[in-house]
Design a protein around this motif. Sequence first.
Motif, PDB file in Angstrom:
ATOM      1  N   PRO A 107       0.868  -1.213  -0.083  1.00  0.00           N
ATOM      2  CA  PRO A 107       0.025  -0.062  -0.075  1.00  0.00           C
ATOM      3  C   PRO A 107       0.894   1.416   0.006  1.00  0.00           C
ATOM      4  N   ALA A 108       1.939   1.291   0.297  1.00  0.00           N
ATOM      5  CA  ALA A 108       3.035   2.274   0.596  1.00  0.00           C
ATOM      6  C   ALA A 108       3.739   2.797  -0.724  1.00  0.00           C
ATOM      7  N   ASP A 109       3.558   1.813  -1.543  1.00  0.00           N
ATOM      8  CA  ASP A 109       4.146   1.762  -3.004  1.00  0.00           C
ATOM      9  C   ASP A 109       3.751   3.125  -3.645  1.00  0.00           C
ATOM     10  N   ASP A 110       4.355   3.842  -4.380  1.00  0.00           N
ATOM     11  CA  ASP A 110       4.023   4.846  -5.027  1.00  0.00           C
ATOM     12  C   ASP A 110       3.628   4.485  -6.548  1.00  0.00           C
ATOM     13  N   LEU A 111       3.716   3.140  -6.917  1.00  0.00           N
ATOM     14  CA  LEU A 111       3.427   2.674  -8.086  1.00  0.00           C
ATOM     15  C   LEU A 111       3.668   3.316  -9.443  1.00  0.00           C
ATOM     16  N   GLU A 112       4.840   4.027  -9.167  1.00  0.00           N
ATOM     17  CA  GLU A 112       5.598   4.613 -10.340  1.00  0.00           C
ATOM     18  C   GLU A 112       5.902   4.119 -11.513  1.00  0.00           C
ATOM     19  N   MET A 113       6.267   2.608 -11.309  1.00  0.00           N
ATOM     20  CA  MET A 113       6.549   1.630 -12.474  1.00  0.00           C
ATOM     21  C   MET A 113       5.397   1.358 -12.933  1.00  0.00           C
ATOM     22  N   HIS A 114       4.149   1.252 -12.409  1.00  0.00           N
ATOM     23  CA  HIS A 114       2.798   1.103 -13.122  1.00  0.00           C
ATOM     24  C   HIS A 114       2.355   2.048 -13.942  1.00  0.00           C
ATOM     25  N   LYS A 115       2.696   3.271 -13.415  1.00  0.00           N
ATOM     26  CA  LYS A 115       2.286   4.598 -14.155  1.00  0.00           C
ATOM     27  C   LYS A 115       3.330   4.492 -15.400  1.00  0.00           C
ATOM     28  N   LYS A 116       4.380   4.119 -15.331  1.00  0.00           N
ATOM     29  CA  LYS A 116       5.331   4.066 -16.509  1.00  0.00           C
ATOM     30  C   LYS A 116       5.019   3.269 -17.526  1.00  0.00           C
ATOM     31  N   ILE A 117       4.700   2.031 -17.202  1.00  0.00           N
ATOM     32  CA  ILE A 117       4.013   1.079 -18.138  1.00  0.00           C
ATOM     33  C   ILE A 117       2.816   1.544 -19.048  1.00  0.00           C
ATOM     34  N   ARG A 118       1.835   2.034 -17.849  1.00  0.00           N
ATOM     35  CA  ARG A 118       0.739   2.386 -18.559  1.00  0.00           C
ATOM     36  C   ARG A 118       1.035   3.665 -19.577  1.00  0.00           C
ATOM     37  N   GLU A 119       1.745   4.640 -19.248  1.00  0.00           N
ATOM     38  CA  GLU A 119       2.077   5.615 -20.111  1.00  0.00           C
ATOM     39  C   GLU A 119       2.992   5.493 -21.264  1.00  0.00           C
ATOM     40  N   ASP A 120       3.923   4.502 -21.102  1.00  0.00           N
ATOM     41  CA  ASP A 120       4.732   4.168 -22.198  1.00  0.00           C
ATOM     42  C   ASP A 120       3.897   3.203 -23.255  1.00  0.00           C
ATOM     43  N   GLY A 121       2.840   2.509 -22.855  1.00  0.00           N
ATOM     44  CA  GLY A 121       2.222   1.680 -23.813  1.00  0.00           C
ATOM     45  C   GLY A 121       2.794   0.610 -24.490  1.00  0.00           C
ATOM     46  N   LYS A 122       3.930   0.310 -24.200  1.00  0.00           N
ATOM     47  CA  LYS A 122       4.509  -0.660 -25.091  1.00  0.00           C
ATOM     48  C   LYS A 122       4.495  -1.993 -24.613  1.00  0.00           C
ATOM     49  N   CYS A 123       4.240  -2.296 -23.195  1.00  0.00           N
ATOM     50  CA  CYS A 123       3.793  -3.557 -22.715  1.00  0.00           C
ATOM     51  C   CYS A 123       2.520  -4.168 -23.351  1.00  0.00           C
ATOM     52  N   PRO A 124       3.060  -5.442 -24.023  1.00  0.00           N
ATOM     53  CA  PRO A 124       1.515  -6.156 -24.998  1.00  0.00           C
ATOM     54  C   PRO A 124       0.548  -6.647 -23.857  1.00  0.00           C
ATOM     55  N   ALA A 125       0.841  -6.705 -22.483  1.00  0.00           N
ATOM     56  CA  ALA A 125       0.063  -7.120 -21.652  1.00  0.00           C
ATOM     57  C   ALA A 125      -0.535  -6.076 -20.740  1.00  0.00           C
ATOM     58  N   LYS A 126      -1.518  -6.331 -20.045  1.00  0.00           N
ATOM     59  CA  LYS A 126      -2.089  -5.269 -18.867  1.00  0.00           C
ATOM     60  C   LYS A 126      -1.165  -5.605 -17.757  1.00  0.00           C
ATOM     61  N   VAL A 127      -0.584  -4.501 -17.117  1.00  0.00           N
ATOM     62  CA  VAL A 127      -0.040  -4.844 -15.948  1.00  0.00           C
ATOM     63  C   VAL A 127      -0.878  -4.193 -14.602  1.00  0.00           C
ATOM     64  N   ILE A 128      -1.302  -4.881 -13.933  1.00  0.00           N
ATOM     65  CA  ILE A 128      -2.143  -4.535 -12.780  1.00  0.00           C
ATOM     66  C   ILE A 128      -1.750  -4.684 -11.480  1.00  0.00           C
ATOM     67  N   PRO A 129      -1.724  -3.556 -10.667  1.00  0.00           N
ATOM     68  CA  PRO A 129      -1.267  -3.702  -9.222  1.00  0.00           C
ATOM     69  C   PRO A 129      -2.192  -4.212  -8.555  1.00  0.00           C
ATOM     70  N   SER A 130      -1.845  -5.250  -7.673  1.00  0.00           N
ATOM     71  CA  SER A 130      -2.632  -5.909  -6.505  1.00  0.00           C
ATOM     72  C   SER A 130      -2.405  -5.326  -5.060  1.00  0.00           C
ATOM     73  N   TYR A 131      -3.202  -5.027  -4.192  1.00  0.00           N
ATOM     74  CA  TYR A 131      -3.171  -4.601  -3.192  1.00  0.00           C
ATOM     75  C   TYR A 131      -2.858  -5.513  -1.979  1.00  0.00           C
ATOM     76  N   ARG A 132      -1.767  -5.470  -1.312  1.00  0.00           N
ATOM     77  CA  ARG A 132      -0.916  -6.427  -0.393  1.00  0.00           C
ATOM     78  C   ARG A 132      -0.708  -5.713   0.825  1.00  0.00           C
ATOM     79  N   PRO A 133      -1.579  -5.468   1.788  1.00  0.00           N
ATOM     80  CA  PRO A 133      -1.298  -4.759   3.106  1.00  0.00           C
ATOM     81  C   PRO A 133      -1.014  -5.582   4.350  1.00  0.00           C
ATOM     82  N   ASP A 134      -0.053  -6.648   4.131  1.00  0.00           N
ATOM     83  CA  ASP A 134       0.234  -7.726   5.240  1.00  0.00           C
ATOM     84  C   ASP A 134       0.991  -6.678   6.322  1.00  0.00           C
ATOM     85  N   LYS A 135       1.898  -5.741   6.008  1.00  0.00           N
ATOM     86  CA  LYS A 135       2.751  -5.244   6.854  1.00  0.00           C
ATOM     87  C   LYS A 135       1.747  -4.502   7.777  1.00  0.00           C
ATOM     88  N   ALA A 136       0.744  -4.040   7.375  1.00  0.00           N
ATOM     89  CA  ALA A 136      -0.075  -3.130   8.207  1.00  0.00           C
ATOM     90  C   ALA A 136      -1.075  -3.781   8.841  1.00  0.00           C
TER      91      ALA A 136
END
Length: 467
Positions: A160-189
């Motif tokens: 949950p504390a991840d800024d997901l910047e890499m996910h944003k980059k993947i979406r903005e670049d539009g080059k990855c042939p697959a959807k890359v979807i973040p999943s929410y893993r709040p175990d540490k909290a």
Amino acid sequence: MKKFMDENFLLESDMAERLFHNHAAKMPIFDYHCHLIPSQIAEDKRFTTITDAWLGGDHYKWRQMRWMGFDEKLITGDADPYDKFLAWAETMENLIGNPLYHWTHLELQRYFGINDVLSRKTAKKIYDEANEKFKTDPTLSVFGIMKKFNVYAVGTTDDPADDLEMHKKIREDGKCPAKVIPSYRPDKAINIDKADYKDYIVKLAKAANMEIKSASDVVKALINRLDFFASLGCRASDHALVTCPHTFVSEAEVNKIFEKKMKGEELSAVEIDAYRTYVLFALAKAYNERNIAMQLHFASIRDNNANMFKALGPDTGYDGVHDKELAEGVSIFFSRLTDTNSVPKTIVYSLNPKDYYTLLTLIGCYQGGGIAGKLQLGSAWWFCDHKDGMEEQIKTFANLGTLPKFVGMLTDSRSFLSYPRHEYFRRILCNVIGGWAENGEVPYDEEFLGKIVEDISFNNAQKYFEG
């Protein structure tokens, strides 16, 4: 006598062959739960050696190499890459009956076009051929691999504390042939018993841009981050649990538990479970409101070798199967959710097959809400994702649930070379259903059975996570 791992590998009947080749094999892959590193996807990573690709982070292989007695230097250390590969080749000679034997040879065939059996005798030839392919074959970058295997989407596992910047980059670049979807893993909290919990709360507060002074604030911060994840396409959460928390106390009592922890005071087992229950219950309701699927992974006992945990950290091959009871906790937790019609789409997994009957019969009590298969028994997981384990999970699902609504396979892997595991699962699925047809247990109707196979292979997951 059948050839070793030929085109009809694991397919024992004519109908099984038809179901796989005409139906399962053509379906895309929705790898809805994995541990791929988003930055490696964003950079379209290309490995330099097969040692790096296979042994760089695969604790499944590391465990088996330790069974062989190899020095840790050859497993996770800084030994020469070929020496590591040779050690793995020797290990492979001893892995007949283990799924790694099949997975490894499937990967050699599907990625590198290598049909040799891996052994010490063939190790150098295979090592050189595979490494040359990494240098020259455009399909062996991350994007190339995803395109080659018709990967529709992957769900990574993100804090949950991840800024997901890499996910944003993947979406903005539009080059990855697959959807890359973040999943929410709040175990540490949720894991208030862990030594690093207080440090993590500081990190979470910063990510949520708010002060956290109570358990109530923890929930607010987590939901704040959940909405951020949802804005970037999150369709699933994931929780690693031993058993289902089910100690319900007042919010005021949970806030006192939080205060005790932040002061450095010891918490009792009951207090720990009460805090976990409070946070997980609030999140479950939030998932339901946002149409986000909740994944609950039960029955792993982790980090069992204290010395190696200190040396290598978690997820390095020192986990095992737990045997805690699940029924009472699951019943109490989900029954409370029904009080406000707040049961989310849920996939429950257990590392211990003894829990399959418990989980399948219990989740059958909370189905409905206009969603077919709203609650699911997840695919055979981790120590269970071998041929016998997959067959057991499929047959038990069919006996107690509605198998045609099953959302199917996932890799749960850190490796980009794991996609043949979907093929492995699909072959086993087709063989089970094809066998039923050959035995007269289901209609001998390829169109009817083929639709079921296609749905389990891909369509159900797409509808479940995107519908």
